[in-house]
Scaffold this motif. Structure first.
Motif, short mmCIF file in Angstrom:
data_model
loop_
_atom_site.label_atom_id
_atom_site.label_comp_id
_atom_site.label_asym_id
_atom_site.label_seq_id
_atom_site.Cartn_x
_atom_site.Cartn_y
_atom_site.Cartn_z
N SER A 139 -27.40 -42.77 -21.89
CA SER A 139 -27.17 -41.52 -22.64
C SER A 139 -28.28 -40.52 -22.40
N VAL A 140 -29.53 -41.00 -22.25
CA VAL A 140 -30.65 -40.10 -21.97
C VAL A 140 -30.46 -39.43 -20.60
N MET A 141 -30.08 -40.22 -19.62
CA MET A 141 -29.90 -39.68 -18.27
C MET A 141 -28.76 -38.67 -18.22
N LEU A 142 -27.64 -38.99 -18.88
CA LEU A 142 -26.52 -38.06 -18.89
C LEU A 142 -26.89 -36.78 -19.64
N ALA A 143 -27.60 -36.92 -20.76
CA ALA A 143 -28.02 -35.74 -21.52
C ALA A 143 -28.94 -34.85 -20.68
N SER A 144 -29.81 -35.45 -19.88
CA SER A 144 -30.71 -34.66 -19.04
C SER A 144 -29.93 -33.88 -17.98
N LEU A 145 -28.84 -34.45 -17.50
CA LEU A 145 -27.99 -33.75 -16.53
C LEU A 145 -27.24 -32.59 -17.20
N LEU A 146 -26.87 -32.77 -18.45
CA LEU A 146 -26.14 -31.73 -19.17
C LEU A 146 -27.00 -30.50 -19.42
N LEU A 147 -28.32 -30.65 -19.36
CA LEU A 147 -29.21 -29.51 -19.58
C LEU A 147 -29.04 -28.45 -18.50
#
Length: 246
Positions: free
Chosen positions: A16-24
């Protein structure tokens, strides 16, 4: 078994952290709209996991006295939300983010992730298919939280790379919680009805007190209908996951 638990924890928290960082990388306006949709879907997965997965199993294993654990769990999560600013908050301007510094947010998130690790491990000790359901629910509700936390940390002066590092670091506390729950497997099994009941209370609390209220902010009829469909989609994913278990 421990290998599956660790993979699920890495998926649920670190993923979830990695996906959230991509969403930025998405523009702020589009990201705000997308986050509302994720909130709706995540709320559905949490409610589905709690009412269709956790609570029936808790009652089956421990009888109706687990209702006290459910009530106690709701009160517990209310208290830690007040004391530790642990709130699941998808809006970077909410009280949790405005009242706490970036490091305090990491303390609260680390504790939250630690609990997630225990919940995922306990679910896998109950059954592998149920563990997958819980890991999926954790993954879904962590994404909007991480997106908002990134926003706060970047505004506090952290670089994107450093913000990702600190969020990954707090995510690894889930591994500690999972390993402890697995290591004390016999005691975890004995306490399983109450672990499931308290976990269900936490999922219900997050969905109804934190995620779903965010959906009521300035929503048109079309947006509300879409959010309702996403809620149903989240519940449906859990139902399908449970019905198709081997």
């Amino acid at each position: 078994m421990v290998g599956y638990i660790l993979i699920a924890v890495l998926f649920g928290n670190i993923g979830s952290v990695m996906l959230a960082s991509l969403l930025l990388r998405i523009g702020s306006h589009k990201l705000q709209q997308l986050t509302k949709h994720i909130n709706a879907f995540a709320g559905g997965t949490l409610l589905g996991a709690a009412f269709i997965g956790m609570l029936p199993n808790a009652v089956k294993l421990g009888g109706f006295q687990v209702s006290y654990a459910i009530l106690g769990g709701i009160l517990f999560f209310f208290l830690i939300e007040k004391v530790m600013l642990w709130r699941i908050c998808a809006d970077e301007h909410c009280d949790r983010h405005s009242k706490a510094g970036a490091l305090m947010l990491m303390v609260g998130d680390s504790f939250h992730n630690f609990l997630d690790g225990i919940v995922i491990a306990a679910a896998f000790l109950h059954s592998s298919s149920f563990g997958v359901v819980v890991a999926l629910s954790v993954f879904a509700h962590e994404i909007p939280q991480e997106v908002a936390d990134f926003g706060v940390m970047i505004k506090s002066g952290f670089s994107k790379r450093k913000a990702v590092f600190y969020n990954l670091f707090s995510g690894f506390t889930a591994i500690i919680g999972a390993l402890l729950a697995w290591y004390w497997g016999v005691y975890t099994q004995m306490a399983m009805p109450f672990i499931l009941a308290v976990s269900a209370a936490g999922f219900i609390y997050i969905a109804l007190a934190d995620l779903i209220p965010e959906l009521h902010r300035r929503s048109s009829f079309g947006q509300s209908f879409t959010q309702f469909l996403l809620l149903l989609a989240g519940i449906s994913v859990i139902v399908v996951s449970i019905l198709t278990k081997p």
